[in-house]
Motif scaffolding. Structure first.
Motif, PDB file in Angstrom:
ATOM      1  N   MET A 182       0.880  -1.087  -0.086  1.00 61.93           N
ATOM      2  CA  MET A 182       0.209   0.011   0.029  1.00 61.93           C
ATOM      3  C   MET A 182       0.974   1.264  -0.026  1.00 61.93           C
ATOM      4  SD  MET A 182      -3.602  -0.785   0.456  1.00 61.93           S
ATOM      5  CE  MET A 182      -4.285   0.212   1.610  1.00 61.93           C
ATOM      6  N   GLN A 183       0.490   2.393  -0.776  1.00 58.72           N
ATOM      7  CA  GLN A 183       1.397   3.603  -0.544  1.00 58.72           C
ATOM      8  C   GLN A 183       0.396   4.374   0.328  1.00 58.72           C
ATOM      9  OE1 GLN A 183       0.837   4.075  -5.173  1.00 58.72           O
ATOM     10  NE2 GLN A 183       2.769   4.252  -4.980  1.00 58.72           N
ATOM     11  N   ARG A 184       1.307   5.488   0.818  1.00 53.13           N
ATOM     12  CA  ARG A 184       0.683   6.356   1.698  1.00 53.13           C
ATOM     13  C   ARG A 184       0.444   7.749   0.976  1.00 53.13           C
ATOM     14  NH1 ARG A 184       2.162  10.182   5.207  1.00 53.13           N
ATOM     15  NH2 ARG A 184       1.064  10.451   7.165  1.00 53.13           N
ATOM     16  N   GLY A 185      -0.591   8.586   1.140  1.00 59.32           N
ATOM     17  CA  GLY A 185      -0.759   9.768   0.614  1.00 59.32           C
ATOM     18  C   GLY A 185       0.038  10.719   1.489  1.00 59.32           C
ATOM     19  N   LEU A 186       0.069  11.798   0.802  1.00 56.11           N
ATOM     20  CA  LEU A 186       0.736  12.936   1.574  1.00 56.11           C
ATOM     21  C   LEU A 186      -0.172  13.588   2.552  1.00 56.11           C
ATOM     22  CD1 LEU A 186       1.592  14.891  -1.943  1.00 56.11           C
ATOM     23  CD2 LEU A 186       3.285  13.459  -0.730  1.00 56.11           C
ATOM     24  N   SER A 211       4.040  12.724  -7.957  1.00 58.10           N
ATOM     25  CA  SER A 211       3.812  13.348  -6.785  1.00 58.10           C
ATOM     26  C   SER A 211       4.411  12.934  -5.522  1.00 58.10           C
ATOM     27  CB  SER A 211       2.407  13.805  -6.655  1.00 58.10           C
ATOM     28  OG  SER A 211       1.741  14.565  -7.579  1.00 58.10           O
ATOM     29  N   LEU A 212       4.313  11.501  -5.386  1.00 56.32           N
ATOM     30  CA  LEU A 212       4.716  10.703  -4.383  1.00 56.32           C
ATOM     31  C   LEU A 212       6.533  10.695  -4.297  1.00 56.32           C
ATOM     32  CD1 LEU A 212       2.397   7.575  -4.109  1.00 56.32           C
ATOM     33  CD2 LEU A 212       2.674   9.557  -2.593  1.00 56.32           C
ATOM     34  N   LYS A 213       7.170  10.696  -5.507  1.00 52.05           N
ATOM     35  CA  LYS A 213       8.454  10.715  -5.657  1.00 52.05           C
ATOM     36  C   LYS A 213       8.955  11.809  -5.189  1.00 52.05           C
ATOM     37  CE  LYS A 213      11.913  10.029  -9.133  1.00 52.05           C
ATOM     38  NZ  LYS A 213      12.522   9.667 -10.286  1.00 52.05           N
ATOM     39  N   LYS A 214       8.296  12.957  -5.513  1.00 52.87           N
ATOM     40  CA  LYS A 214       8.602  14.366  -5.240  1.00 52.87           C
ATOM     41  C   LYS A 214       8.187  14.957  -3.906  1.00 52.87           C
ATOM     42  CE  LYS A 214       8.762  16.643  -9.864  1.00 52.87           C
ATOM     43  NZ  LYS A 214       8.217  17.708 -10.645  1.00 52.87           N
ATOM     44  N   GLN A 215       7.197  14.478  -3.367  1.00 51.55           N
ATOM     45  CA  GLN A 215       6.539  14.507  -1.962  1.00 51.55           C
ATOM     46  C   GLN A 215       6.011  16.013  -2.099  1.00 51.55           C
ATOM     47  OE1 GLN A 215       6.169  12.635   1.014  1.00 51.55           O
ATOM     48  NE2 GLN A 215       6.083  11.552  -0.670  1.00 51.55           N
ATOM     49  N   GLN A 216       5.215  16.101  -3.452  1.00 54.19           N
ATOM     50  CA  GLN A 216       4.633  17.567  -3.676  1.00 54.19           C
ATOM     51  C   GLN A 216       3.260  17.179  -4.467  1.00 54.19           C
ATOM     52  OE1 GLN A 216       7.021  19.761  -6.116  1.00 54.19           O
ATOM     53  NE2 GLN A 216       8.730  19.887  -4.808  1.00 54.19           N
TER      54      GLN A 216
END
Length: 148
Positions: free
Chosen positions: A1-5, A26-31
């Protein structure tokens, strides 16, 4: 599972824009809206009639200065790629933190998936919910409709 920002908001936030979940980029950049094909940031700067910024901190500041916050409906998710049609497993965010710390008056959903989840799960009572066409690059054919 992936976690949102994590959510972006402060005590002055009155409008909350909700997507479904961050894209892989967006997950990679955390933006939020980190994929250059996504039109979200260009639309926000055009809406406020200010010069476009690529600096993420300045982008976030623009929203917060206008009492706008960002988050997604999904906290955890399993998805192939970044399309909203590819979710396999999802867990909703707990919105109580935002709702107790800020006086949200309007929810704007970025895309059909976020709108459907908000309605289906009755996530916000007594708050106006406004659906908008997704700003995703996959929906760029709707650019003219977005401007209306």
């Amino acid at each position: 599972m992936q976690r949102g920002l994590d959510p972006i908001f402060n005590k002055d936030t009155r409008i909350l824009i909700l997507g479904s979940a961050p894209s892989e980029m967006s997950l990679k950049k955390q933006q939020y809206y980190g994929n250059n094909g996504n039109q979200f940031w260009k639309m926000m700067f055009a809406f406020f009639n200010v010069p476009f910024e690529t600096d993420y901190d300045k982008r976030v500041a623009l929203l917060l200065d206008h009492q706008i916050g960002l988050w997604d409906v999904y906290h955890l998710f399993e998805r192939d790629g970044s399309l909203d049609t590819s979710f396999k497993t999802v867990e909703l965010n707990d919105f109580s933190q935002i709702l107790t710390q800020a006086d949200i008056k309007l929810i704007i959903t970025n895309g059909k998936k976020a709108y459907d989840e908000v309605l289906e799960n009755n996530l916000f009572s007594d708050i106006t919910i406004m659906p908008c066409i997704s700003t995703s690059g996959a929906a760029n054919g709707y650019m003219e409709k977005r401007r209306q």
